[in-house]
Design a protein around this motif. Structure first.
Motif, PDB file in Angstrom:
ATOM      1  N   VAL A 174       0.845  -1.207   0.000  1.00 23.14           N
ATOM      2  CA  VAL A 174       0.000   0.000   0.000  1.00 23.14           C
ATOM      3  C   VAL A 174       0.877   1.253   0.000  1.00 23.14           C
ATOM      4  O   VAL A 174       0.621   2.214  -0.723  1.00 23.14           O
ATOM      5  N   TRP A 175       1.948   1.223   0.784  1.00 19.47           N
ATOM      6  CA  TRP A 175       2.872   2.368   0.838  1.00 19.47           C
ATOM      7  C   TRP A 175       3.495   2.613  -0.544  1.00 19.47           C
ATOM      8  O   TRP A 175       3.553   3.744  -1.024  1.00 19.47           O
ATOM      9  N   SER A 176       3.939   1.559  -1.203  1.00 22.88           N
ATOM     10  CA  SER A 176       4.591   1.710  -2.506  1.00 22.88           C
ATOM     11  C   SER A 176       3.621   2.209  -3.568  1.00 22.88           C
ATOM     12  O   SER A 176       3.952   3.044  -4.398  1.00 22.88           O
ATOM     13  N   LYS A 177       2.416   1.671  -3.509  1.00 24.92           N
ATOM     14  CA  LYS A 177       1.414   1.947  -4.535  1.00 24.92           C
ATOM     15  C   LYS A 177       0.773   3.322  -4.333  1.00 24.92           C
ATOM     16  O   LYS A 177       0.549   4.051  -5.296  1.00 24.92           O
ATOM     17  N   ASP A 178       0.462   3.670  -3.091  1.00 24.83           N
ATOM     18  CA  ASP A 178      -0.311   4.891  -2.834  1.00 24.83           C
ATOM     19  C   ASP A 178       0.551   6.085  -2.434  1.00 24.83           C
ATOM     20  O   ASP A 178       0.090   7.219  -2.491  1.00 24.83           O
ATOM     21  N   LEU A 179       1.776   5.844  -1.976  1.00 24.72           N
ATOM     22  CA  LEU A 179       2.618   6.975  -1.567  1.00 24.72           C
ATOM     23  C   LEU A 179       3.830   7.149  -2.478  1.00 24.72           C
ATOM     24  O   LEU A 179       4.021   8.193  -3.077  1.00 24.72           O
ATOM     25  N   LEU A 180       4.651   6.107  -2.579  1.00 31.28           N
ATOM     26  CA  LEU A 180       5.911   6.281  -3.301  1.00 31.28           C
ATOM     27  C   LEU A 180       5.704   6.431  -4.813  1.00 31.28           C
ATOM     28  O   LEU A 180       6.243   7.358  -5.427  1.00 31.28           O
ATOM     29  N   PHE A 181       4.935   5.531  -5.403  1.00 31.01           N
ATOM     30  CA  PHE A 181       4.769   5.585  -6.867  1.00 31.01           C
ATOM     31  C   PHE A 181       4.136   6.906  -7.320  1.00 31.01           C
ATOM     32  O   PHE A 181       4.693   7.603  -8.175  1.00 31.01           O
ATOM     33  N   PRO A 182       2.990   7.301  -6.738  1.00 32.22           N
ATOM     34  CA  PRO A 182       2.439   8.602  -7.145  1.00 32.22           C
ATOM     35  C   PRO A 182       3.343   9.763  -6.748  1.00 32.22           C
ATOM     36  O   PRO A 182       3.387  10.778  -7.442  1.00 32.22           O
ATOM     37  N   GLY A 183       4.094   9.608  -5.644  1.00 33.79           N
ATOM     38  CA  GLY A 183       5.007  10.668  -5.229  1.00 33.79           C
ATOM     39  C   GLY A 183       6.084  10.915  -6.272  1.00 33.79           C
ATOM     40  O   GLY A 183       6.530  12.041  -6.479  1.00 33.79           O
ATOM     41  N   LEU A 184       6.493   9.864  -6.965  1.00 36.45           N
ATOM     42  CA  LEU A 184       7.547   9.990  -7.966  1.00 36.45           C
ATOM     43  C   LEU A 184       7.011  10.305  -9.358  1.00 36.45           C
ATOM     44  O   LEU A 184       7.603  11.084 -10.098  1.00 36.45           O
ATOM     45  N   PHE A 185       5.904   9.678  -9.704  1.00 32.67           N
ATOM     46  CA  PHE A 185       5.485   9.716 -11.116  1.00 32.67           C
ATOM     47  C   PHE A 185       4.109  10.307 -11.362  1.00 32.67           C
ATOM     48  O   PHE A 185       3.675  10.419 -12.492  1.00 32.67           O
ATOM     49  N   GLY A 186       3.387  10.616 -10.310  1.00 30.35           N
ATOM     50  CA  GLY A 186       2.034  11.093 -10.551  1.00 30.35           C
ATOM     51  C   GLY A 186       1.656  12.150  -9.562  1.00 30.35           C
ATOM     52  O   GLY A 186       2.463  12.583  -8.742  1.00 30.35           O
ATOM     53  N   GLU A 187       0.405  12.559  -9.688  1.00 26.29           N
ATOM     54  CA  GLU A 187      -0.123  13.427  -8.653  1.00 26.29           C
ATOM     55  C   GLU A 187      -0.340  12.551  -7.443  1.00 26.29           C
ATOM     56  O   GLU A 187      -0.884  11.465  -7.567  1.00 26.29           O
ATOM     57  N   PRO A 188       0.040  13.023  -6.266  1.00 23.24           N
ATOM     58  CA  PRO A 188      -0.253  12.220  -5.089  1.00 23.24           C
ATOM     59  C   PRO A 188      -1.753  11.969  -5.028  1.00 23.24           C
ATOM     60  O   PRO A 188      -2.539  12.857  -5.325  1.00 23.24           O
ATOM     61  N   THR A 189      -2.131  10.743  -4.692  1.00 20.07           N
ATOM     62  CA  THR A 189      -3.551  10.425  -4.646  1.00 20.07           C
ATOM     63  C   THR A 189      -4.188  11.173  -3.495  1.00 20.07           C
ATOM     64  O   THR A 189      -3.512  11.657  -2.601  1.00 20.07           O
ATOM     65  N   GLN A 190      -5.504  11.217  -3.555  1.00 22.69           N
ATOM     66  CA  GLN A 190      -6.237  11.843  -2.466  1.00 22.69           C
ATOM     67  C   GLN A 190      -5.868  11.167  -1.149  1.00 22.69           C
ATOM     68  O   GLN A 190      -5.645  11.812  -0.140  1.00 22.69           O
ATOM     69  N   ALA A 191      -5.752   9.851  -1.217  1.00 23.13           N
ATOM     70  CA  ALA A 191      -5.460   9.099   0.004  1.00 23.13           C
ATOM     71  C   ALA A 191      -4.130   9.531   0.600  1.00 23.13           C
ATOM     72  O   ALA A 191      -4.010   9.735   1.798  1.00 23.13           O
ATOM     73  N   SER A 192      -3.120   9.734  -0.268  1.00 21.96           N
ATOM     74  CA  SER A 192      -1.821  10.064   0.288  1.00 21.96           C
ATOM     75  C   SER A 192      -1.812  11.486   0.824  1.00 21.96           C
ATOM     76  O   SER A 192      -1.125  11.793   1.781  1.00 21.96           O
ATOM     77  N   GLN A 193      -2.622  12.361   0.196  1.00 24.01           N
ATOM     78  CA  GLN A 193      -2.716  13.709   0.750  1.00 24.01           C
ATOM     79  C   GLN A 193      -3.376  13.664   2.111  1.00 24.01           C
ATOM     80  O   GLN A 193      -2.946  14.306   3.056  1.00 24.01           O
ATOM     81  N   GLU A 194      -4.433  12.851   2.178  1.00 21.69           N
ATOM     82  CA  GLU A 194      -5.110  12.726   3.461  1.00 21.69           C
ATOM     83  C   GLU A 194      -4.178  12.134   4.502  1.00 21.69           C
ATOM     84  O   GLU A 194      -4.169  12.531   5.651  1.00 21.69           O
ATOM     85  N   ASN A 195      -3.379  11.183   4.047  1.00 20.25           N
ATOM     86  CA  ASN A 195      -2.474  10.545   4.985  1.00 20.25           C
ATOM     87  C   ASN A 195      -1.505  11.543   5.595  1.00 20.25           C
ATOM     88  O   ASN A 195      -1.023  11.355   6.697  1.00 20.25           O
ATOM     89  N   GLY A 196      -1.211  12.606   4.862  1.00 16.72           N
ATOM     90  CA  GLY A 196      -0.279  13.581   5.379  1.00 16.72           C
ATOM     91  C   GLY A 196      -0.953  14.646   6.226  1.00 16.72           C
ATOM     92  O   GLY A 196      -0.302  15.492   6.801  1.00 16.72           O
ATOM     93  N   ALA A 197      -2.282  14.604   6.286  1.00 14.05           N
ATOM     94  CA  ALA A 197      -3.013  15.709   6.901  1.00 14.05           C
ATOM     95  C   ALA A 197      -3.184  15.538   8.400  1.00 14.05           C
ATOM     96  O   ALA A 197      -4.214  15.116   8.883  1.00 14.05           O
ATOM     97  N   GLY A 198      -2.149  15.882   9.111  1.00 11.18           N
ATOM     98  CA  GLY A 198      -2.254  16.053  10.552  1.00 11.18           C
ATOM     99  C   GLY A 198      -2.675  14.834  11.346  1.00 11.18           C
ATOM    100  O   GLY A 198      -3.390  14.955  12.320  1.00 11.18           O
ATOM    101  N   GLU A 199      -2.249  13.653  10.949  1.00 10.94           N
ATOM    102  CA  GLU A 199      -2.544  12.465  11.752  1.00 10.94           C
ATOM    103  C   GLU A 199      -1.714  12.484  13.023  1.00 10.94           C
ATOM    104  O   GLU A 199      -0.509  12.688  12.995  1.00 10.94           O
ATOM    105  N   GLU A 200      -2.361  12.255  14.125  1.00 15.98           N
ATOM    106  CA  GLU A 200      -1.614  12.156  15.374  1.00 15.98           C
ATOM    107  C   GLU A 200      -1.039  10.757  15.487  1.00 15.98           C
ATOM    108  O   GLU A 200      -1.657   9.779  15.116  1.00 15.98           O
ATOM    109  N   ASN A 201       0.121  10.686  16.011  1.00 15.64           N
ATOM    110  CA  ASN A 201       0.718   9.375  16.190  1.00 15.64           C
ATOM    111  C   ASN A 201       1.152   9.207  17.635  1.00 15.64           C
ATOM    112  O   ASN A 201       1.996   9.936  18.126  1.00 15.64           O
ATOM    113  N   GLY A 202       0.547   8.236  18.286  1.00 21.36           N
ATOM    114  CA  GLY A 202       0.816   8.022  19.698  1.00 21.36           C
ATOM    115  C   GLY A 202       2.229   7.549  19.979  1.00 21.36           C
ATOM    116  O   GLY A 202       2.679   7.560  21.111  1.00 21.36           O
TER     117      GLY A 202
END
Ligand SMILES: [Zn+2]
Length: 605
Positions: A185-213
Motif C-alpha cells: 500500500v505504501w509503494s502503490k499509494d505513496l511512493l509511486f504517485p510521489g515519484l510519477f504522478g499526482e499524489p492520490t487523495q489518500a496520500s494527501q489525506e495521509n499527510g493531513a495532521g494524523e496524530e501518532n501516539g
C-alpha cells in the motif's frame, strides 16, 4: 427438481422471457447453459467490449472479436448453438434510462452475472420495483454463490451488509509496517504517485495532521528532484538511497517509536552496489529497452512472476523501472498511478514493497502476489463460473415453475465441508430493517454545518446508498431533484442549491434531527433519513459521514461462507474484492458483527 415432469421444465424454459445481465465470465457460461437448457427468449445486456485478457475463459469470444460488444458477440455465438432462439442483445449500461421499470416488468425472471456492486444494487431495486424474481450470483476465485430474491418473500440483495473497503492505520503504512500488504500500500499509494504522478487523495489525506501516539513520525517522503544533466539511472539510484537508506535510518533513530518493536534497518550499500551491477550488466548486454510494453523485470531476465526476487534483483528492478519510465514514458510523468495492467507500475510496486519489507524484516512476495494484493485481485476461475451458471439456471427453472419451496441459496466453497463442494440453505426472509425492501428508516450522522447539499447527494445518496436520480425533500420543501427530464431553469436552480450548506437550506434546513425524504422514481425507491449532527474530528479525511442502518448481520453461528462480493472493476477477468486486501475467506456472520460495531461504516447494505 422434486416432483416435476421433465416436460414441464422444458416448457417453462421454452416459454419464459429471461433477462440476463452481464456477458462476461459468468454471463458467457450462463448464456450457453440457457440455450442448451432450451430457453428460447433471452435478452442480454452488457456495456463492455471484449478484451484480449477475457479470452482465456469467456469462451464465446475469439481473438477476432476483441474490441467488439460482448453482448452482441455472445448473442452471435449462442445463435450458433441454438439457431432458433430469440436473443436480444443490448450493448449498454443496465443503469441506462431505457432499462426502466416497465422494461424489467416484461420478463419472467432476471438473472444477474455482474461484476460490480453498484449495478447489482441497481438491478436489485429494479426487480423489486417491477415485482420480477431475481437470481443473483457472484464469484471470487474458487468461491461463489447463487441467491434467489422475491419481493416480500425472501431477503433482497441489499438486506445483508456488504463488505466495506479495508483501511489500514496511516502510521502503520508510513512508519511501522508489519505485513507485506502494508509495504505494498505504501509503494502503490505513496511512493509511486510521489515519484510519477499526482499524489492520490489518500496520500494527501495521509499527510493531513494524523496524530501518532508513538511519539513522532516521518511526515513526508523526502525525495530530491532530478538534477539537470543527471542520468535517469543515476537519479534512480539517488532515490533508492534516499528512500531505503536515509529515510529508514532517520526513522530508526526515533527511539520512542521502537520501544515495543524492532526498528527497521537501512538498506546496506553493498546490496545497492550489487543491484546496480545487475542493471549495468543487463544494459551492456544490449537489446532494446523500454520499447512498447517492455518492463524492467523483462530486461533483467526475471520472467518468472511467481519467483521471489532477491534484494539485489529488487534494487535492479527499482532503478531500471525509474530509468525506463523517465526515458521512454516522459510524457506521462506527473500523471501516472498504479495500474495492474501497466507492467512497469507493477514491477515498481513489487520491487519497492519488497525492499521496504526487507528493511522491516517482513517476508517478501513474488511479483504475481504483489500484483494480486496491490489490485485487491482474486483471480477468476472458469470452473467456478461454470458451476455458478448451472446453479443459476436450476434456480431459475424452480422460480419459473413456481416451486418456491425448493428454491435454495447455494454457496460454492473452496474448502468443501464434509466432502461437499456446494452448501445449500433455504433463502432468508426479508430483513425488516432493510431500507431497500422493507422501507426502514436510515440514521445518518453528518456535520450539517459543513456538508453541502451536493456532497449529501453525491457521496451519501448516490455513492453510499446507491440512488440513481435522488429527490431530496424536507417536509413539503423540495431541496433537490435530478434526472433527465428537468427544465433548464431547474437544472440551474438545483446547481445553486448543491453549493449550499445543509443547515442553511431555506424553507426547511437539514439540521439535527431533520427527517429527510429521499425518493428515486427511476428505481421506485423511497427512504426516510433521520439526520443527526456530528462533528468529525479528522479534517480532510474520507470519513466525513456515517450511515447507520439498523440492518443486522446474520445470526451468530449460521454458516454462510463464500459470499464474496465483487467490487467495481473495469475488467471482469479480475474480481476486485472490496473488503479484504489479503484475499482471506470471509464469513457472513463475522462481516455482520464487524459492520454493526464499526463507527466509521460508510456503506449500508
Ligand atoms: Zn432488503
Amino acid at each position: 427438481m422434486v416432483g416435476t415432469s421433465a416436460e414441464g421444465a422444458r416448457r417453462a424454459c421454452r416459454e419464459s422471457k429471461v433477462l440476463a445481465v452481464g456477458a462476461g465470465g459468468i454471463g458467457c457460461e450462463l448464456l450457453k447453459t440457457l440455450v442448451l437448457s432450451g430457453f428460447e427468449d433471452i435478452t442480454l445486456i452488457d456495456m463492455d467490449t471484449i478484451e484480449i485478457s477475457n479470452l482465456n475463459r469467456q469462451f464465446l469470444f475469439r481473438k477476432k472479436h476483441v474490441g467488439q460488444s460482448k453482448a452482441e458477440m455472445a448473442r452471435e455465438a449462442a445463435l450458433k448453438i441454438a439457431p432458433n432462439a430469440k436473443i436480444n442483445a443490448f450493448h449498454g449500461n443496465v443503469k441506462g434510462e431505457k432499462f426502466d421499470v416497465d422494461f424489467f416488468k416484461s420478463f419472467d425472471v432476471v438473472l444477474n452475472g455482474l461484476d460490480n456492486l453498484d449495478a447489482r444494487r441497481h438491478v436489485n431495486r429494479m426487480t423489486l420495483a417491477a415485482g420480477v424474481p431475481l437470481v443473483e450470483s457472484g464469484t471470487a476465485g474458487y468461491n461463489g454463490q447463487v441467491t434467489v430474491h422475491r419481493k416480500g418473500e425472501t431477503e433482497c440483495f441489499e438486506c445483508q451488509p456488504k463488505p466495506v473497503p479495508k483501511q489500514y492505520p496511516v502510521c502503520t503504512i508510513r512508519n511501522t509496517p508489519d505485513k507485506p500488504i502494508h509495504c505494498i500500500v505504501w509503494s502503490k499509494d505513496l511512493l509511486f504517485p510521489g515519484l510519477f504522478g499526482e499524489p492520490t487523495q489518500a496520500s494527501q489525506e495521509n499527510g493531513a495532521g494524523e496524530e501518532n501516539g508513538a511519539g513522532g513520525e516521518e511526515k513526508d517522503l523526502e525525495i530530491s528532484t532530478r538534477q539537470p544533466g543527471q542520468s535517469a539511472r543515476d537519479y534512480g539510484a539517488t532515490v533508492l538511497g534516499e528512500v531505503y537508506h536515509d529515510a529508514i535510518a532517520r526513522l530508526a533513530s526515533l527511539e520512542d517509536m521502537w520501544k515495543e518493536r524492532d526498528p527497521p534497518k537501512p538498506l546496506d550499500s553493498s546490496l545497492i552496489t550489487a543491484g546496480l551491477g545487475k542493471v549495468a550488466k543487463a544494459s551492456s548486454a544490449g537489446g532494446p529497452r523500454g520499447a512498447a510494453g517492455e518492463s524492467a523485470s523483462h530486461v533483467l531476465g526475471l520472467t518468472n512472476s511467481h519467483a521471489v526476487w532477491t534484494v539485489e534483483e529488487s534494487v535492479a528492478v527499482f532503478v531500471l523501472t525509474i530509468e525506463i519510465l523517465l526515458e521512454h514514458h516522459a510524457a506521462k510523468i506527473g500523471m501516472l498511478g498504479f495500474d495492474k495492467d501497466f507492467d512497469l507500475s507493477v514491477d515498481f510496486v513489487a520491487a519497492a514493497s519488497n525492499l521496504r519489507s526487507f528493511c522491516y524484516g517482513i517476508p517478501q512476495q513474488s511479483k504475481f502476489d504483489v500484483k494480486g494484493l496491490a489490485g485487491n485481485i482474486i483471480h477468476a476461475i472458469a470452473t467456478t463460473n461454470a458451476i455458478i451458471s448451472g446453479l443459476i439456471v436450476l434456480e431459475a427453472q424452480k422460480v419459473l415453475l413456481k416451486q418456491f419451496s425448493d428454491v435454495m441459496t447455494t454457496f460454492v466453497q473452496h474448502n468443501p465441508t464434509r466432502g461437499r463442494l456446494l452448501q445449500r440453505i433455504p433463502p432468508q426472509k426479508p430483513n425488516p430493517k432493510c431500507y431497500v425492501c422493507s422501507k426502514a428508516m436510515v440514521r445518518l450522522e453528518i456535520d450539517v454545518k459543513k456538508m453541502t447539499l451536493g456532497q449529501l447527494v453525491d457521496e451519501v445518496l448516490c455513492k453510499s446508498l446507491a440512488f440513481k436520480h435522488p429527490t431530496v425533500l424536507v417536509g413539503p420543501t423540495m431541496h433537490f431533484e435530478s434526472g433527465n427530464d428537468l427544465e433548464d431553469d431547474e437544472v440551474l436552480h438545483y446547481g445553486k442549491q448543491r453549493k449550499k450548506i445543509l443547515a442553511d437550506l431555506p424553507g426547511g434546513p437539514i439540521a439535527h434531527n431533520a427527517l429527510v425524504q429521499v425518493e428515486d422514481y427511476s428505481q421506485d425507491m423511497s427512504v426516510e433519513i433521520l439526520v443527526q449532527h456530528k462533528v468529525f474530528e479528522d479534517e480532510g479525511s474520507a470519513e466525513f459521514f456515517a450511515v447507520h442502518g439498523e440492518v443486522k448481520g446474520r445470526e451468530e453461528g449460521e454458516e454462510g461462507g463464500g459470499d464474496e462480493e465483487g467490487g467495481d472493476s473495469d475488467d471482469d477477468d479480475l474480481c476486485v474484492v472490496v473488503a479484504e486486501g489479503e484475499g482471506a475467506k470471509r464469513n457472513d456472520a463475522e462481516e455482520g458483527e464487524g459492520e454493526r460495531e464499526s463507527k466509521k461504516q460508510k456503506t449500508l447494505m
